[in-house]
Design a protein around this motif. Structure first.
Motif, PDB file in Angstrom:
ATOM      1  N   THR A  70       0.822  -1.208   0.000  1.00  0.00           N
ATOM      2  CA  THR A  70       0.000   0.000   0.000  1.00  0.00           C
ATOM      3  C   THR A  70       0.858   1.261   0.000  1.00  0.00           C
ATOM      4  O   THR A  70       0.510   2.256  -0.640  1.00  0.00           O
ATOM      5  CB  THR A  70      -0.931   0.009   1.228  1.00  0.00           C
ATOM      6  N   LEU A  71       1.981   1.237   0.701  1.00  0.00           N
ATOM      7  CA  LEU A  71       2.835   2.420   0.773  1.00  0.00           C
ATOM      8  C   LEU A  71       3.366   2.844  -0.585  1.00  0.00           C
ATOM      9  O   LEU A  71       3.731   3.999  -0.773  1.00  0.00           O
ATOM     10  CB  LEU A  71       4.013   2.179   1.716  1.00  0.00           C
ATOM     11  N   ASN A  72       3.389   1.933  -1.540  1.00  0.00           N
ATOM     12  CA  ASN A  72       3.892   2.256  -2.871  1.00  0.00           C
ATOM     13  C   ASN A  72       2.898   3.096  -3.668  1.00  0.00           C
ATOM     14  O   ASN A  72       3.221   3.561  -4.743  1.00  0.00           O
ATOM     15  CB  ASN A  72       4.242   0.968  -3.622  1.00  0.00           C
ATOM     16  N   PHE A  73       1.708   3.298  -3.126  1.00  0.00           N
ATOM     17  CA  PHE A  73       0.677   4.046  -3.835  1.00  0.00           C
ATOM     18  C   PHE A  73       0.218   5.284  -3.063  1.00  0.00           C
ATOM     19  O   PHE A  73      -0.731   5.945  -3.481  1.00  0.00           O
ATOM     20  CB  PHE A  73      -0.519   3.133  -4.127  1.00  0.00           C
ATOM     21  N   MET A 124       1.286  -7.096 -10.248  1.00  0.00           N
ATOM     22  CA  MET A 124       1.615  -5.897  -9.472  1.00  0.00           C
ATOM     23  C   MET A 124       3.009  -5.361  -9.792  1.00  0.00           C
ATOM     24  O   MET A 124       3.244  -4.150  -9.697  1.00  0.00           O
ATOM     25  CB  MET A 124       1.521  -6.178  -7.971  1.00  0.00           C
ATOM     26  N   LEU A 125       3.927  -6.224 -10.161  1.00  0.00           N
ATOM     27  CA  LEU A 125       5.311  -5.792 -10.385  1.00  0.00           C
ATOM     28  C   LEU A 125       5.451  -4.613 -11.346  1.00  0.00           C
ATOM     29  O   LEU A 125       6.178  -3.667 -11.038  1.00  0.00           O
ATOM     30  CB  LEU A 125       6.175  -6.964 -10.849  1.00  0.00           C
ATOM     31  N   PRO A 126       4.775  -4.602 -12.489  1.00  0.00           N
ATOM     32  CA  PRO A 126       4.928  -3.453 -13.390  1.00  0.00           C
ATOM     33  C   PRO A 126       4.361  -2.150 -12.818  1.00  0.00           C
ATOM     34  O   PRO A 126       4.738  -1.070 -13.246  1.00  0.00           O
ATOM     35  CB  PRO A 126       4.146  -3.855 -14.649  1.00  0.00           C
ATOM     36  N   ARG A 127       3.482  -2.248 -11.828  1.00  0.00           N
ATOM     37  CA  ARG A 127       2.853  -1.066 -11.243  1.00  0.00           C
ATOM     38  C   ARG A 127       3.655  -0.478 -10.080  1.00  0.00           C
ATOM     39  O   ARG A 127       3.372   0.623  -9.625  1.00  0.00           O
ATOM     40  CB  ARG A 127       1.446  -1.411 -10.773  1.00  0.00           C
ATOM     41  N   LEU A 128       4.612  -1.235  -9.582  1.00  0.00           N
ATOM     42  CA  LEU A 128       5.392  -0.788  -8.426  1.00  0.00           C
ATOM     43  C   LEU A 128       6.472   0.205  -8.832  1.00  0.00           C
ATOM     44  O   LEU A 128       7.094   0.070  -9.879  1.00  0.00           O
ATOM     45  CB  LEU A 128       6.068  -1.974  -7.746  1.00  0.00           C
ATOM     46  N   ASP A 129       6.686   1.175  -7.980  1.00  0.00           N
ATOM     47  CA  ASP A 129       7.846   2.054  -8.129  1.00  0.00           C
ATOM     48  C   ASP A 129       8.980   1.333  -7.398  1.00  0.00           C
ATOM     49  O   ASP A 129       9.068   1.379  -6.168  1.00  0.00           O
ATOM     50  CB  ASP A 129       7.558   3.418  -7.517  1.00  0.00           C
ATOM     51  N   TRP A 130       9.820   0.655  -8.149  1.00  0.00           N
ATOM     52  CA  TRP A 130      10.834  -0.222  -7.566  1.00  0.00           C
ATOM     53  C   TRP A 130      11.813   0.554  -6.693  1.00  0.00           C
ATOM     54  O   TRP A 130      12.216   0.082  -5.638  1.00  0.00           O
ATOM     55  CB  TRP A 130      11.553  -1.001  -8.662  1.00  0.00           C
ATOM     56  N   GLU A 185      17.186  -4.303  -9.892  1.00  0.00           N
ATOM     57  CA  GLU A 185      16.151  -4.136 -10.913  1.00  0.00           C
ATOM     58  C   GLU A 185      14.909  -4.953 -10.557  1.00  0.00           C
ATOM     59  O   GLU A 185      14.995  -5.961  -9.874  1.00  0.00           O
ATOM     60  CB  GLU A 185      16.675  -4.614 -12.276  1.00  0.00           C
ATOM     61  N   THR A 186      13.775  -4.511 -11.074  1.00  0.00           N
ATOM     62  CA  THR A 186      12.533  -5.258 -10.892  1.00  0.00           C
ATOM     63  C   THR A 186      12.678  -6.644 -11.513  1.00  0.00           C
ATOM     64  O   THR A 186      13.114  -6.746 -12.658  1.00  0.00           O
ATOM     65  CB  THR A 186      11.363  -4.519 -11.580  1.00  0.00           C
ATOM     66  N   PRO A 187      12.347  -7.702 -10.796  1.00  0.00           N
ATOM     67  CA  PRO A 187      12.462  -9.053 -11.370  1.00  0.00           C
ATOM     68  C   PRO A 187      11.548  -9.225 -12.584  1.00  0.00           C
ATOM     69  O   PRO A 187      10.438  -8.700 -12.612  1.00  0.00           O
ATOM     70  CB  PRO A 187      12.014  -9.972 -10.235  1.00  0.00           C
ATOM     71  N   ALA A 188      12.043  -9.953 -13.570  1.00  0.00           N
ATOM     72  CA  ALA A 188      11.239 -10.263 -14.748  1.00  0.00           C
ATOM     73  C   ALA A 188      10.237 -11.360 -14.395  1.00  0.00           C
ATOM     74  O   ALA A 188      10.454 -12.138 -13.462  1.00  0.00           O
ATOM     75  CB  ALA A 188      12.147 -10.729 -15.881  1.00  0.00           C
TER      76      ALA A 188
END
Length: 131
Positions: free
Chosen positions: A5-8, A47-53, A71-74
């Motif tokens: 939730t904190l990522n949004f 959710m991964l593509p929506r996260l600010d990594w 990096e964000t995992p594929a």
């Protein structure tokens, strides 16, 4: 309040809406809790593509949690050859879905206002002089 939730979330003050420093909110005096739930690989993958990594990495560092990869995992890294969830997916599930802030504060990096978190619920109501 789940770490996902904190990522949004950003500061609720109008003057902070246009500044980059208002995101992410920084946890202070946070008491974490973990509640075990079933792994949902599809949810994590979506959710991964929506996260600010970068924000997630800052959050884990501030909370003293294990560091995230650079990096964000594929999506391919989230399942083994046999279709079972990989360790990376399990770790992300624990971080994003099972770990939450039970009590503490969330501070804005721009104005410094602190939002209280009690029993896992953040209070984003501002006093009238701050609206």
């Amino acid at each position: 309040m789940k770490l996902l939730t904190l990522n949004f979330l950003t500061c609720a003050r109008k003057q902070c809406k246009s500044t980059a420093a208002a995101f992410p909110l920084h946890p202070k005096e946070a008491e974490l809790e973990q509640v075990e739930i079933d792994v949902n690989p599809l949810f994590i993958k979506n959710m991964l593509p929506r996260l600010d990594w970068e924000a997630m990495k800052v959050l884990t560092q501030e909370l003293g949690l294990p560091n995230l990869p650079a990096e964000t995992p594929a999506a391919e890294e989230l399942a083994n050859e046999d279709g079972e969830p990989s360790q990376t997916l399990k770790d992300l599930h624990i971080l994003l879905m099972e770990t939450s802030i039970a009590t503490g504060k969330l501070a804005c990096g721009n104005c410094g206002h602190e939002y209280a978190v009690k029993e896992g619920i953040a209070n984003f109501l501002l006093p009238s002089h701050m609206v």
